[in-house]
Write an enzyme that holds these catalytic residues in place. Structure first.
Site, PDB file in Angstrom:
ATOM      1  N   LYS A  66       0.846  -1.495   0.055  1.00 41.49           N
ATOM      2  CA  LYS A  66      -0.382   0.102   0.024  1.00 41.49           C
ATOM      3  C   LYS A  66       0.954   1.561  -0.120  1.00 41.49           C
ATOM      4  CE  LYS A  66      -4.508  -1.936   2.162  1.00 41.49           C
ATOM      5  NZ  LYS A  66      -5.253  -1.694   3.732  1.00 41.49           N
ATOM      6  N   ASP A 102     -10.108   2.777   2.732  1.00 40.63           N
ATOM      7  CA  ASP A 102      -9.699   2.590   3.500  1.00 40.63           C
ATOM      8  C   ASP A 102     -10.600   3.553   4.269  1.00 40.63           C
ATOM      9  OD1 ASP A 102      -8.334   0.133   3.315  1.00 40.63           O
ATOM     10  OD2 ASP A 102      -7.174  -0.088   2.778  1.00 40.63           O
TER      11      ASP A 102
END
Length: 325
Positions: A66, A102
């Site tokens: 990420k 997220d």
């Protein structure tokens, strides 16, 4: 031509995203296939380059990539730029855009956990990887005034705190050493606890001693399972939630980014439940263990195979540290 969407991670076998996203594409009549790509950090750049092809709608990015993927894309959205982490990629021609769904996913989970109560102002976050970055940014934007980040590799937690220095200038954001007595002391004055490590994903262990938990806590574990932490918290009288809502809503946001259509939330939730009943578990948290330590020293290649420690370092964080330090 059938379009392709891929989940890039290392490993990706534990992910529930495939069943959820494929069902969403099928129900919307979109000719697309969701694939799982297990790519080591050394293979990441080639995987990202391949996504520029016309047969791809985009991708999801998960552990341990990420943070590492950030410099490989052409543009970052605000959430991705501020968190320094990307979990979703879309295409604009040959250009790749990095998003962080997220963040909105976490906010949905937090709102549900808090319910009708007044939003708390103090939180403890365990972990310092990509998932923790989304959590900390979500807490900052929700108006939290004190956030304590724990990670045994203290410099990783300190790096996260430094990253958010400007965003958190108006409040107290601190890194502290991972020690049971310090964590217990902080929890005594805290309302919200978020586990953004994957301690409890593959073993029945908790990152926190049960006696440190109390009934006034709101506890969110980003692992999509009733972990030991959540069971201990419930036994102490705390309000608990696992990672289902965050996983569902980050996935729904990604679906809309790829397709321009609203996500079939009810169907996606049903598919998650079916996969969960079949024994699958998915972590939006970060893998921990000896492999993470090796990754930090060697520059990558860590996996989730090693036994998890009660210390909270992440492969996600370790790989980024190896490349940045």
């Amino acid at each position: 031509m059938t379009k392709r969407v891929v989940l890039i991670g290392h490993p990706v076998a534990h992910s529930l995203s495939g069943a959820m996203q494929q069902a969403a594409f099928d129900s919307a009549g979109i000719d697309a296939k969701y694939e799982l790509w297990d790519r080591s950090p050394m293979e990441l750049a080639d995987a990202i380059a391949e996504l520029r092809g016309d047969d791809f709608l985009g991708a999801n990015v998960t552990i341990p990539h990420k943070e590492r993927v950030v410099p490989m894309v052409d543009r970052l959205t605000d959430d991705a730029h501020i968190t320094g982490a990307v979990n979703t990629l879309t295409r604009e021609g040959k250009r790749l855009i990095g998003h962080n769904t997220d963040v909105p996913g976490f906010k949905v989970a937090l709102d549900k956990l808090v319910g009708k109560q007044k939003m708390p102002r103090h939180a403890v976050v365990l972990g310092a990887g990509g998932g923790a970055r989304a959590v900390v940014y979500g807490l900052i934007t929700e108006g939290f005034q004190r956030i304590i980040v724990f990670n045994r590799h203290l410099h990783r937690a300190e790096g996260l705190v430094k990253h958010f220095g400007r965003s958190a200038a108006h409040m107290e954001l601190r890194a502290m050493p991972w020690h049971d007595s310090i964590i217990e002391s902080e929890l005594a004055r805290t309302k919200v606890l978020v586990n953004a490590t994957s301690i409890g994903l593959t073993t029945d262990e908790s990152p926190i001693p049960a006696e440190a938990l109390h009934g006034d806590l709101l506890v969110l574990d980003l692992i999509y399972a009733k972990t030991r932490l959540l069971r201990d918290a419930a036994a102490a009288g705390a309000t608990i939630a696992d990672g289902e809502l965050m996983l569902l809503h980050q996935g729904a946001a990604a679906f809309t980014l790829w397709t321009g259509q609203p996500a079939p939330l009810e169907l996606m939730q049903q598919k998650l439940a079916e996969a969960r009943a079949g024994g699958l578990r998915s972590a939006e948290g970060e893998p921990t263990g000896v492999a993470a330590d090796n990754s930090e020293a060697a520059g990558g290649g860590a996996t989730e195979a090693s036994a998890e420690e009660a210390d909270g370092p992440s492969v996600d964080s370790a790989v980024a540290a190896a490349s940045a330090e």
